[in-house]
Design a protein around this motif. Structure first.
Motif, PDB file in Angstrom:
ATOM      1  N   GLY A   1       0.778  -1.234   0.000  1.00  0.00           N
ATOM      2  CA  GLY A   1       0.000   0.000   0.000  1.00  0.00           C
ATOM      3  C   GLY A   1       0.802   1.273   0.000  1.00  0.00           C
ATOM      4  O   GLY A   1       0.226   2.372  -0.062  1.00  0.00           O
ATOM      5  N   ALA A   2       2.125   1.174   0.019  1.00  0.00           N
ATOM      6  CA  ALA A   2       2.958   2.366   0.203  1.00  0.00           C
ATOM      7  C   ALA A   2       2.864   3.359  -0.950  1.00  0.00           C
ATOM      8  O   ALA A   2       3.049   4.566  -0.758  1.00  0.00           O
ATOM      9  N   ALA A   3       2.592   2.893  -2.152  1.00  0.00           N
ATOM     10  CA  ALA A   3       2.595   3.787  -3.311  1.00  0.00           C
ATOM     11  C   ALA A   3       1.344   4.637  -3.428  1.00  0.00           C
ATOM     12  O   ALA A   3       1.304   5.580  -4.212  1.00  0.00           O
ATOM     13  N   SER A   4       0.316   4.317  -2.666  1.00  0.00           N
ATOM     14  CA  SER A   4      -0.936   5.065  -2.739  1.00  0.00           C
ATOM     15  C   SER A   4      -0.931   6.219  -1.737  1.00  0.00           C
ATOM     16  O   SER A   4      -0.412   6.074  -0.622  1.00  0.00           O
ATOM     17  N   PRO A   5      -1.521   7.361  -2.094  1.00  0.00           N
ATOM     18  CA  PRO A   5      -1.683   8.432  -1.098  1.00  0.00           C
ATOM     19  C   PRO A   5      -2.685   8.068  -0.013  1.00  0.00           C
ATOM     20  O   PRO A   5      -2.764   8.748   1.011  1.00  0.00           O
ATOM     21  N   ARG A   6      -3.451   7.006  -0.221  1.00  0.00           N
ATOM     22  CA  ARG A   6      -4.416   6.534   0.770  1.00  0.00           C
ATOM     23  C   ARG A   6      -3.741   5.453   1.603  1.00  0.00           C
ATOM     24  O   ARG A   6      -3.462   4.361   1.115  1.00  0.00           O
ATOM     25  N   ALA A   7      -3.492   5.767   2.855  1.00  0.00           N
ATOM     26  CA  ALA A   7      -2.614   4.963   3.701  1.00  0.00           C
ATOM     27  C   ALA A   7      -3.139   3.549   3.887  1.00  0.00           C
ATOM     28  O   ALA A   7      -4.333   3.350   4.172  1.00  0.00           O
ATOM     29  N   PRO A   8      -2.248   2.549   3.790  1.00  0.00           N
ATOM     30  CA  PRO A   8      -2.646   1.171   4.101  1.00  0.00           C
ATOM     31  C   PRO A   8      -2.845   1.005   5.592  1.00  0.00           C
ATOM     32  O   PRO A   8      -2.339   1.783   6.408  1.00  0.00           O
ATOM     33  N   ARG A   9      -3.568  -0.053   5.961  1.00  0.00           N
ATOM     34  CA  ARG A   9      -3.840  -0.293   7.379  1.00  0.00           C
ATOM     35  C   ARG A   9      -4.275  -1.746   7.598  1.00  0.00           C
ATOM     36  O   ARG A   9      -4.702  -2.423   6.649  1.00  0.00           O
TER      37      ARG A   9
ATOM     38  N   GLY B   1      -2.398  -3.458 -10.385  1.00  0.00           N
ATOM     39  CA  GLY B   1      -1.360  -4.431 -10.710  1.00  0.00           C
ATOM     40  C   GLY B   1       0.005  -3.972 -10.254  1.00  0.00           C
ATOM     41  O   GLY B   1       0.963  -4.734 -10.306  1.00  0.00           O
ATOM     42  N   GLY B   2       0.096  -2.704  -9.804  1.00  0.00           N
ATOM     43  CA  GLY B   2       1.395  -2.171  -9.429  1.00  0.00           C
ATOM     44  C   GLY B   2       2.271  -1.987 -10.651  1.00  0.00           C
ATOM     45  O   GLY B   2       1.785  -1.788 -11.781  1.00  0.00           O
TER      46      GLY B   2
ATOM     47  N   ALA C   1       6.716   2.593  -5.077  1.00  0.00           N
ATOM     48  CA  ALA C   1       6.022   1.316  -5.236  1.00  0.00           C
ATOM     49  C   ALA C   1       7.007   0.162  -5.100  1.00  0.00           C
ATOM     50  O   ALA C   1       8.171   0.264  -5.509  1.00  0.00           O
ATOM     51  N   PHE C   2       6.552  -0.949  -4.548  1.00  0.00           N
ATOM     52  CA  PHE C   2       7.411  -2.125  -4.501  1.00  0.00           C
ATOM     53  C   PHE C   2       7.581  -2.679  -5.908  1.00  0.00           C
ATOM     54  O   PHE C   2       6.731  -2.492  -6.789  1.00  0.00           O
ATOM     55  N   ARG C   3       8.715  -3.324  -6.147  1.00  0.00           N
ATOM     56  CA  ARG C   3       9.131  -3.664  -7.504  1.00  0.00           C
ATOM     57  C   ARG C   3       9.281  -5.172  -7.699  1.00  0.00           C
ATOM     58  O   ARG C   3       9.562  -5.891  -6.733  1.00  0.00           O
ATOM     59  N   PRO C   4       9.167  -5.646  -8.941  1.00  0.00           N
ATOM     60  CA  PRO C   4       9.556  -7.027  -9.223  1.00  0.00           C
ATOM     61  C   PRO C   4      11.035  -7.213  -8.879  1.00  0.00           C
ATOM     62  O   PRO C   4      11.872  -6.357  -9.197  1.00  0.00           O
ATOM     63  N   GLY C   5      11.325  -8.276  -8.199  1.00  0.00           N
ATOM     64  CA  GLY C   5      12.699  -8.545  -7.787  1.00  0.00           C
ATOM     65  C   GLY C   5      13.035  -8.089  -6.393  1.00  0.00           C
ATOM     66  O   GLY C   5      14.070  -8.499  -5.846  1.00  0.00           O
TER      67      GLY C   5
ATOM     68  N   SER D   1      11.277 -14.339   4.340  1.00  0.00           N
ATOM     69  CA  SER D   1      11.563 -13.338   3.313  1.00  0.00           C
ATOM     70  C   SER D   1      10.859 -13.742   2.024  1.00  0.00           C
ATOM     71  O   SER D   1      10.788 -14.917   1.670  1.00  0.00           O
ATOM     72  N   VAL D   2      10.328 -12.736   1.323  1.00  0.00           N
ATOM     73  CA  VAL D   2       9.515 -12.991   0.134  1.00  0.00           C
ATOM     74  C   VAL D   2      10.101 -12.236  -1.058  1.00  0.00           C
ATOM     75  O   VAL D   2      10.224 -10.998  -1.033  1.00  0.00           O
ATOM     76  N   GLU D   3      10.465 -12.983  -2.090  1.00  0.00           N
ATOM     77  CA  GLU D   3      10.887 -12.362  -3.339  1.00  0.00           C
ATOM     78  C   GLU D   3       9.648 -12.018  -4.150  1.00  0.00           C
ATOM     79  O   GLU D   3       8.725 -12.836  -4.278  1.00  0.00           O
ATOM     80  N   ILE D   4       9.618 -10.825  -4.701  1.00  0.00           N
ATOM     81  CA  ILE D   4       8.472 -10.387  -5.485  1.00  0.00           C
ATOM     82  C   ILE D   4       8.692 -10.776  -6.945  1.00  0.00           C
ATOM     83  O   ILE D   4       9.485 -10.171  -7.663  1.00  0.00           O
ATOM     84  N   GLY D   5       7.984 -11.807  -7.354  1.00  0.00           N
ATOM     85  CA  GLY D   5       8.028 -12.215  -8.750  1.00  0.00           C
ATOM     86  C   GLY D   5       7.065 -11.429  -9.612  1.00  0.00           C
ATOM     87  O   GLY D   5       7.274 -11.283 -10.820  1.00  0.00           O
ATOM     88  N   ASN D   6       5.995 -10.899  -8.986  1.00  0.00           N
ATOM     89  CA  ASN D   6       5.003 -10.127  -9.728  1.00  0.00           C
ATOM     90  C   ASN D   6       4.256  -9.241  -8.730  1.00  0.00           C
ATOM     91  O   ASN D   6       3.706  -9.739  -7.749  1.00  0.00           O
ATOM     92  N   THR D   7       4.230  -7.936  -9.008  1.00  0.00           N
ATOM     93  CA  THR D   7       3.540  -7.016  -8.091  1.00  0.00           C
ATOM     94  C   THR D   7       2.026  -7.122  -8.201  1.00  0.00           C
ATOM     95  O   THR D   7       1.305  -6.563  -7.367  1.00  0.00           O
TER      96      THR D   7
END
Length: 466
Positions: A206-214, A240-241, A294-298, A308-314
């Motif tokens: 949720g970090a990339a949105s101006p509307r805060a995650p919770r 889809g990020g 925004a969180f990224r692939p990789g 720990s989680v590798e991001i294969g697809n946002t």
């Protein structure tokens, strides 16, 4: 007129003794007897119109003064495998304004619920488009119970149908707070720096949105009763990020919080009926948007569970936020965890929009869920948690990847990913649902749908209803 002024009113039943027009429900087997019981003029009128008791057929019969005196409605063959038990839900949209009562309903309570569910219309942005026909409560049913279930379904549908500009993480929280206040539940919400530290996957999505995650955490019921935790995916909108969806795939992404809506609707039913459980509802509420942070692939992200989680697809963000919520849920050692999410297209390819996929390793839970789905006319289909497919989530740089990277078994690998974050809970069920009616069916208007909510209530009522 404001948007609040146009909010739909949840349909209710009239008193059982209300003056009303009879609706005679006719099966293929009962048509001969019904014909014989009609007065001669009405029988000739029905014959002239060619009424047959096929499913969904309708004929309005006049009285001597020309007013509406009776309705004939066909059920078809109620023993057939294809029989739709919610077919009574067609009637509100077919009948004129007035009061009606049902005759010869196979299951009067289910028929009344189907009527109320079929009366629902989403009216937040325009009014005047709802059915005007009202139903008198069938004799002998628990009308209050039927109305509570219908109201909970309407609540969840409203949440899904509301577009994302008016239904972000804060509005999902507001809906949960309203529900908690109505039922005397406690609620806590985690966001900001505390969220980033304690629930890093929810924060990252949720970090990339101006509307805060919770993270929304609702609790209700005595602490010395069985502990049941419902976890609902609350992605208010999913672009889809950085692995952005094509435009056509974004059109319905307001429904990506359908899991949260299903969990809240089920909770409304449970609390409204006073089931003897310690209920907890966890909703990670985010918007999966795109910006410089925004969180990224990789990327490799930490999780609450320590994996720990590798991001294969946002665009596989739902399982990430559920992972942190499931880790929190399991820490309390509940008797049962059920999670709900609009998670994978693979489940829709396998089962279509009407039939959510269900996953569990516990045979007893699987049997109970199947029976609850049948009893509530809210079906699901069990799919396998095929353990060897877990290797498809292997990562070279982290404990696990959030996707398999291949085209096969997408719904199964998603369920296996979630299972890693609640491995000790024996009774853990995962629902992968669509959350939407692509077209109108009896009792299920086109639009948002809280699939598995009524099933959940039936399951918990059978276990803990006393």
């Amino acid at each position: 007129m404001t948007q609040a002024d146009t909010q739909p009113t949840t349909p209710t039943l009239l008193p059982a003794d209300a003056q009303s027009v009879p609706v005679t429900l006719v099966t293929t087997g009962s048509w001969g007897d019904v014909q014989g019981a009609l007065d001669p003029a009405q029988r000739r009128f029905a014959e002239a119109l060619g009424f047959k008791p096929k499913a969904g057929s309708l004929t309005l019969l006049p009285g001597p003064d020309g007013s509406l005196a009776r309705v004939l409605f066909g059920l078809g063959d109620t023993e057939a495998a294809a029989y739709d038990r919610l077919i009574i839900g067609k009637l509100p949209g077919l009948l004129p304004e007035g009061s009606f009562r049902l005759e010869h309903a196979p299951d009067p309570a289910e028929a009344a619920l189907a009527w109320l569910m079929g009366s629902y219309r989403f009216g937040r942005y325009r009014s005047g488009n709802g059915p005007k026909a009202r139903l008198a409560a069938p004799a002998g049913i628990d009308a209050g119970e039927v109305e509570r279930i219908a109201a909970a379904v309407a609540l969840g549908r409203d949440l899904i149908n509301t577009p994302a500009n008016d239904m972000g993480p804060a509005e999902i929280e507001a809906a949960a707070r309203s529900l908690a206040e109505r039922h005397g539940a406690a609620i806590a919400v985690t966001q900001g720096d505390v969220l980033a530290k304690e629930y890093p996957l929810i924060h990252a999505v949720g970090a990339a949105s101006p509307r805060a995650p919770r993270l929304i955490d609702l609790t209700w019921g005595p602490e010395d009763t069985p502990r049941v935790t419902l976890v609902g995916k609350g992605v208010a909108f999913d672009t889809g990020g950085l692995d952005i969806k094509p435009s056509a795939a974004m059109l319905l992404m307001k429904k990506d919080m359908g899991g949260a809506a299903a969990a809240l609707a089920a909770a409304d039913m449970v609390m409204g009926s006073g089931l003897k459980v310690r209920l907890r509802v966890l909703i990670p509420a985010v918007e999966n948007a795109i910006s410089g942070n925004a969180f990224r692939p990789g990327d490799v992200l930490p999780s609450r569970a320590g994996l720990s989680v590798e991001i294969g697809n946002t665009d596989a963000e739902g399982r990430l936020i559920l992972a942190d919520a499931l880790a929190l849920a399991e820490a309390e050692s509940p008797d049962l965890i059920l999670d709900y999410s609009t998670l994978t297209g693979a489940a829709r390819v396998a089962l279509g929009p009407d039939l959510p996929a269900f996953f569990t390793e516990d045979e007893g839970l699987a049997a109970s869920v199947a029976e609850a789905g049948r009893s509530a006319a809210d079906p699901v289909w069990r799919m396998p948690l095929h353990a060897p497919y877990a290797s498809l989530l292997d990562s070279k740089v982290a404990d696990i990847n959030n996707v398999s990277g291949g085209p096969f078994a997408g719904a199964i690998t998603a369920a296996l990913f979630l299972r890693r974050f609640a491995p000790k809970t024996k009774e853990h069920g995962h629902f992968d649902l669509y959350g939407w009616n692509p077209s109108t069916k009896p009792g299920r208007p086109e639009g948002g749908e809280v699939q598995t909510a009524r099933l959940t209530y039936a399951l918990l009522k059978a276990r803990y209803g006393g």
